[in-house]
Design a protein around this motif. Structure first.
Motif, PDB file in Angstrom:
ATOM      1  N   ASP A 105       0.832  -1.209   0.000  1.00  0.00           N
ATOM      2  CA  ASP A 105       0.000   0.000   0.000  1.00  0.00           C
ATOM      3  C   ASP A 105       0.866   1.259   0.000  1.00  0.00           C
ATOM      4  O   ASP A 105       0.494   2.285   0.589  1.00  0.00           O
ATOM      5  N   ALA A 106       2.019   1.206  -0.669  1.00  0.00           N
ATOM      6  CA  ALA A 106       2.826   2.417  -0.829  1.00  0.00           C
ATOM      7  C   ALA A 106       1.991   3.462  -1.555  1.00  0.00           C
ATOM      8  O   ALA A 106       1.151   3.128  -2.394  1.00  0.00           O
ATOM      9  N   TRP A 107       2.223   4.733  -1.235  1.00  0.00           N
ATOM     10  CA  TRP A 107       1.467   5.785  -1.924  1.00  0.00           C
ATOM     11  C   TRP A 107       1.748   5.741  -3.428  1.00  0.00           C
ATOM     12  O   TRP A 107       0.845   5.859  -4.242  1.00  0.00           O
ATOM     13  N   SER A 108       3.002   5.532  -3.784  1.00  0.00           N
ATOM     14  CA  SER A 108       3.349   5.392  -5.192  1.00  0.00           C
ATOM     15  C   SER A 108       4.097   4.081  -5.374  1.00  0.00           C
ATOM     16  O   SER A 108       3.496   3.064  -5.638  1.00  0.00           O
ATOM     17  N   PHE A 109       5.415   4.088  -5.196  1.00  0.00           N
ATOM     18  CA  PHE A 109       6.155   2.825  -5.296  1.00  0.00           C
ATOM     19  C   PHE A 109       7.333   2.757  -4.333  1.00  0.00           C
ATOM     20  O   PHE A 109       8.249   1.963  -4.517  1.00  0.00           O
ATOM     21  N   ILE A 110       7.327   3.603  -3.305  1.00  0.00           N
ATOM     22  CA  ILE A 110       8.338   3.484  -2.249  1.00  0.00           C
ATOM     23  C   ILE A 110       7.637   2.984  -0.990  1.00  0.00           C
ATOM     24  O   ILE A 110       7.018   3.758  -0.253  1.00  0.00           O
ATOM     25  N   ARG A 111       7.704   1.706  -0.774  1.00  0.00           N
ATOM     26  CA  ARG A 111       7.046   1.097   0.386  1.00  0.00           C
ATOM     27  C   ARG A 111       7.981   1.167   1.594  1.00  0.00           C
ATOM     28  O   ARG A 111       9.161   0.829   1.489  1.00  0.00           O
ATOM     29  N   GLU A 112       7.445   1.639   2.710  1.00  0.00           N
ATOM     30  CA  GLU A 112       8.220   1.732   3.946  1.00  0.00           C
ATOM     31  C   GLU A 112       7.668   0.703   4.938  1.00  0.00           C
ATOM     32  O   GLU A 112       6.630   0.933   5.564  1.00  0.00           O
ATOM     33  N   PRO A 113       8.343  -0.437   5.054  1.00  0.00           N
ATOM     34  CA  PRO A 113       7.842  -1.502   5.935  1.00  0.00           C
ATOM     35  C   PRO A 113       7.690  -1.023   7.382  1.00  0.00           C
ATOM     36  O   PRO A 113       8.436  -0.161   7.861  1.00  0.00           O
ATOM     37  N   ASN A 114       6.705  -1.562   8.057  1.00  0.00           N
ATOM     38  CA  ASN A 114       6.447  -1.266   9.472  1.00  0.00           C
ATOM     39  C   ASN A 114       6.152   0.218   9.721  1.00  0.00           C
ATOM     40  O   ASN A 114       6.447   0.750  10.801  1.00  0.00           O
ATOM     41  N   ASP A 115       5.612   0.890   8.703  1.00  0.00           N
ATOM     42  CA  ASP A 115       5.257   2.295   8.874  1.00  0.00           C
ATOM     43  C   ASP A 115       3.888   2.549   8.222  1.00  0.00           C
ATOM     44  O   ASP A 115       3.717   3.449   7.415  1.00  0.00           O
ATOM     45  N   ARG A 116       2.916   1.752   8.640  1.00  0.00           N
ATOM     46  CA  ARG A 116       1.576   1.804   8.046  1.00  0.00           C
ATOM     47  C   ARG A 116       0.719   2.838   8.780  1.00  0.00           C
ATOM     48  O   ARG A 116       0.706   2.897  10.012  1.00  0.00           O
ATOM     49  N   HIS A 117       0.019   3.650   8.000  1.00  0.00           N
ATOM     50  CA  HIS A 117      -0.767   4.729   8.593  1.00  0.00           C
ATOM     51  C   HIS A 117      -2.131   4.868   7.911  1.00  0.00           C
ATOM     52  O   HIS A 117      -2.246   4.706   6.693  1.00  0.00           O
ATOM     53  N   ASP A 118      -3.139   5.199   8.733  1.00  0.00           N
ATOM     54  CA  ASP A 118      -4.432   5.629   8.218  1.00  0.00           C
ATOM     55  C   ASP A 118      -4.395   7.152   8.141  1.00  0.00           C
ATOM     56  O   ASP A 118      -4.256   7.831   9.164  1.00  0.00           O
ATOM     57  N   VAL A 119      -4.493   7.675   6.934  1.00  0.00           N
ATOM     58  CA  VAL A 119      -4.334   9.104   6.692  1.00  0.00           C
ATOM     59  C   VAL A 119      -5.696   9.732   6.377  1.00  0.00           C
ATOM     60  O   VAL A 119      -6.475   9.173   5.608  1.00  0.00           O
ATOM     61  N   VAL A 120      -5.959  10.889   6.971  1.00  0.00           N
ATOM     62  CA  VAL A 120      -7.161  11.657   6.665  1.00  0.00           C
ATOM     63  C   VAL A 120      -6.736  13.091   6.365  1.00  0.00           C
ATOM     64  O   VAL A 120      -6.026  13.715   7.156  1.00  0.00           O
ATOM     65  N   ILE A 121      -7.160  13.591   5.199  1.00  0.00           N
ATOM     66  CA  ILE A 121      -6.806  14.943   4.766  1.00  0.00           C
ATOM     67  C   ILE A 121      -8.080  15.680   4.370  1.00  0.00           C
ATOM     68  O   ILE A 121      -8.929  15.120   3.665  1.00  0.00           O
ATOM     69  N   ARG A 122      -8.207  16.916   4.827  1.00  0.00           N
ATOM     70  CA  ARG A 122      -9.347  17.740   4.418  1.00  0.00           C
ATOM     71  C   ARG A 122      -8.906  18.652   3.274  1.00  0.00           C
ATOM     72  O   ARG A 122      -7.923  19.385   3.394  1.00  0.00           O
ATOM     73  N   PHE A 123      -9.638  18.583   2.157  1.00  0.00           N
ATOM     74  CA  PHE A 123      -9.357  19.433   1.003  1.00  0.00           C
ATOM     75  C   PHE A 123     -10.463  20.474   0.864  1.00  0.00           C
ATOM     76  O   PHE A 123     -11.657  20.136   0.925  1.00  0.00           O
ATOM     77  N   GLY A 124     -10.058  21.735   0.692  1.00  0.00           N
ATOM     78  CA  GLY A 124     -11.005  22.828   0.571  1.00  0.00           C
ATOM     79  C   GLY A 124     -11.818  22.764  -0.714  1.00  0.00           C
ATOM     80  O   GLY A 124     -11.465  22.045  -1.663  1.00  0.00           O
ATOM     81  N   PRO A 125     -12.905  23.529  -0.781  1.00  0.00           N
ATOM     82  CA  PRO A 125     -13.809  23.509  -1.940  1.00  0.00           C
ATOM     83  C   PRO A 125     -13.125  23.807  -3.270  1.00  0.00           C
ATOM     84  O   PRO A 125     -13.556  23.304  -4.311  1.00  0.00           O
ATOM     85  N   LYS A 126     -12.066  24.623  -3.270  1.00  0.00           N
ATOM     86  CA  LYS A 126     -11.413  24.994  -4.529  1.00  0.00           C
ATOM     87  C   LYS A 126     -10.768  23.810  -5.236  1.00  0.00           C
ATOM     88  O   LYS A 126     -10.667  23.805  -6.470  1.00  0.00           O
ATOM     89  N   VAL A 127     -10.307  22.829  -4.490  1.00  0.00           N
ATOM     90  CA  VAL A 127      -9.605  21.691  -5.101  1.00  0.00           C
ATOM     91  C   VAL A 127     -10.328  20.368  -4.867  1.00  0.00           C
ATOM     92  O   VAL A 127      -9.917  19.338  -5.412  1.00  0.00           O
ATOM     93  N   ALA A 128     -11.392  20.386  -4.068  1.00  0.00           N
ATOM     94  CA  ALA A 128     -12.068  19.139  -3.691  1.00  0.00           C
ATOM     95  C   ALA A 128     -12.515  18.343  -4.911  1.00  0.00           C
ATOM     96  O   ALA A 128     -12.359  17.117  -4.970  1.00  0.00           O
ATOM     97  N   GLY A 129     -13.080  19.044  -5.902  1.00  0.00           N
ATOM     98  CA  GLY A 129     -13.556  18.344  -7.098  1.00  0.00           C
ATOM     99  C   GLY A 129     -12.442  17.676  -7.862  1.00  0.00           C
ATOM    100  O   GLY A 129     -12.582  16.535  -8.323  1.00  0.00           O
ATOM    101  N   ASN A 130     -11.305  18.369  -7.996  1.00  0.00           N
ATOM    102  CA  ASN A 130     -10.170  17.799  -8.719  1.00  0.00           C
ATOM    103  C   ASN A 130      -9.615  16.577  -8.006  1.00  0.00           C
ATOM    104  O   ASN A 130      -9.230  15.596  -8.643  1.00  0.00           O
ATOM    105  N   VAL A 131      -9.551  16.635  -6.666  1.00  0.00           N
ATOM    106  CA  VAL A 131      -9.029  15.498  -5.906  1.00  0.00           C
ATOM    107  C   VAL A 131      -9.993  14.321  -5.994  1.00  0.00           C
ATOM    108  O   VAL A 131      -9.575  13.175  -6.210  1.00  0.00           O
ATOM    109  N   ALA A 132     -11.285  14.589  -5.869  1.00  0.00           N
ATOM    110  CA  ALA A 132     -12.281  13.523  -5.800  1.00  0.00           C
ATOM    111  C   ALA A 132     -12.441  12.771  -7.115  1.00  0.00           C
ATOM    112  O   ALA A 132     -12.825  11.593  -7.117  1.00  0.00           O
ATOM    113  N   GLU A 133     -12.151  13.414  -8.238  1.00  0.00           N
ATOM    114  CA  GLU A 133     -12.408  12.770  -9.525  1.00  0.00           C
ATOM    115  C   GLU A 133     -11.273  11.835  -9.963  1.00  0.00           C
ATOM    116  O   GLU A 133     -11.380  11.200 -11.001  1.00  0.00           O
ATOM    117  N   VAL A 134     -10.206  11.761  -9.169  1.00  0.00           N
ATOM    118  CA  VAL A 134      -9.074  10.899  -9.524  1.00  0.00           C
ATOM    119  C   VAL A 134      -8.959   9.748  -8.529  1.00  0.00           C
ATOM    120  O   VAL A 134      -9.124   9.942  -7.322  1.00  0.00           O
TER     121      VAL A 134
END
Length: 330
Positions: A231-260
């Motif tokens: 579950d690396a974000w891209s392709f650099i996996r860091e063993p034993n460093d697993r995290h549940d991440v929550v990020i709030r994106f403002g209305p200006k970029v929310a649509g762009n983030v959500a559509e990908v």
């Protein structure tokens, strides 16, 4: 000329060469409406594609035997259009090592089509463009790609001289390549490295020398890129460093983030004010921190605290670099 038009120009050039006449570079340039320099470049592309071009020293001109192409399969108009677009766009300067083969494939595909369909395709293709990401300057030597393909096909190890950012210099290692993949404008090879005694990822563009050895190897039967990257974000996996991440994106970029679809674990919760909460589970934070920073003040890390602190540290350093009063702790 539009990028898609290059394929049709190459086909036009090939047609003139197959006319039964010996034509000089100047004559071909006039017929195709381009410079002599472009004609010589196009002739080299046709030769690289394996087409039997002939040069008459006495007549100082070029020609090609008639029917030098293989007849294509019976593609539909839509199938032909999609192949031409992909072959042409990947046949540009986008860091794709197989660009010459892709472009020549498009020329050969055109060669077997009726003239009326070619004309119709030409009109459509000129109005469609596929814009790829900017190419990397370190795409690497084409010969290195071919060696990697040969090594995997023959299951023979490669001896590499490689510029490593991690080791801050050149290293020499023997690699048993398992997979080659393209991501973020660059090609990579994954395989077992003798120096590190583990499976590693190497950027093909940073290979300085490559040599095929006589030593054979086996790819582990259960190996897969999906399992290797986890579950690396891209392709650099860091063993034993697993995290549940929550990020709030403002209305200006929310649509762009959500559509990908950024990650296979992502979940999105839309808020009444137009913002979103973006949740993802990742193995390591070093890659995702740069992604968050790219959205500036429109992105706020809710958790974990470790990622929030990492972003805050970057913000403080940016404030110092621009001589702005420190914003204080996040």
């Amino acid at each position: 000329m539009e990028p898609a038009g290059r394929v049709f120009r190459l086909f036009q050039l090939a047609s003139y060469l197959q006319s039964g006449k010996t034509l000089s570079a100047a004559e071909l340039a006039e017929l195709c409406g381009v410079s002599r320099r472009t004609i010589f470049r196009d002739i080299n592309l046709l030769r690289d594609a394996g087409l039997p071009l002939e040069y008459d020293e006495e007549g100082r001109g070029f020609s090609m035997p008639v029917r030098s192409y293989l007849r294509p399969a019976e593609f539909t108009f839509a199938e032909t259009l999609s192949l031409l677009l992909l072959c042409e766009e990947l046949g540009g300067d986008g860091g794709i090592p197989f660009h010459a083969a892709a472009r020549s494939a498009a020329v050969k595909l055109l060669s077997g089509l009726p003239e009326s369909i070619r004309d119709e395709l030409g009109e459509v293709v000129e109005r469609i463009s596929v814009r790829l990401e900017a190419p990397r300057s370190d795409a690497g030597e084409p010969a290195h790609y071919q060696l990697l393909i040969d090594a995997i096909g023959k299951r023979q190890c490669l001896r590499l001289t490689y510029h490593s950012f991690e080791e801050d210099g050149e290293i020499r290692t023997q690699v048993s390549p398992y997979r080659i993949f393209f991501q973020r404008r660059a090609w990579y090879v994954v395989g077992h490295s003798s120096v590190h005694d583990e499976i590693r990822t190497f950027n093909v563009g940073r290979i300085r020398k490559a040599e095929l050895t006589d030593e054979s190897y086996e790819i582990p039967p259960r190996f897969s890129l999906k399992a290797y990257f986890g579950d690396a974000w891209s392709f650099i996996r860091e063993p034993n460093d697993r995290h549940d991440v929550v990020i709030r994106f403002g209305p200006k970029v929310a649509g762009n983030v959500a559509e990908v679809r950024w990650h296979r674990t992502q979940q999105i919760v839309r808020k009444p004010d137009g913002s979103i909460e973006f949740s993802v589970t990742v193995d390591g934070l070093s890659e995702i921190v740069w992604w968050v920073l790219g959205y500036g003040k429109e992105a706020e890390v809710i958790r974990p605290d470790k990622l929030r602190d990492m972003v805050g540290e970057h913000v403080q350093k940016l404030a110092q670099a621009y001589e702005i009063d420190s914003p204080g702790p996040p």
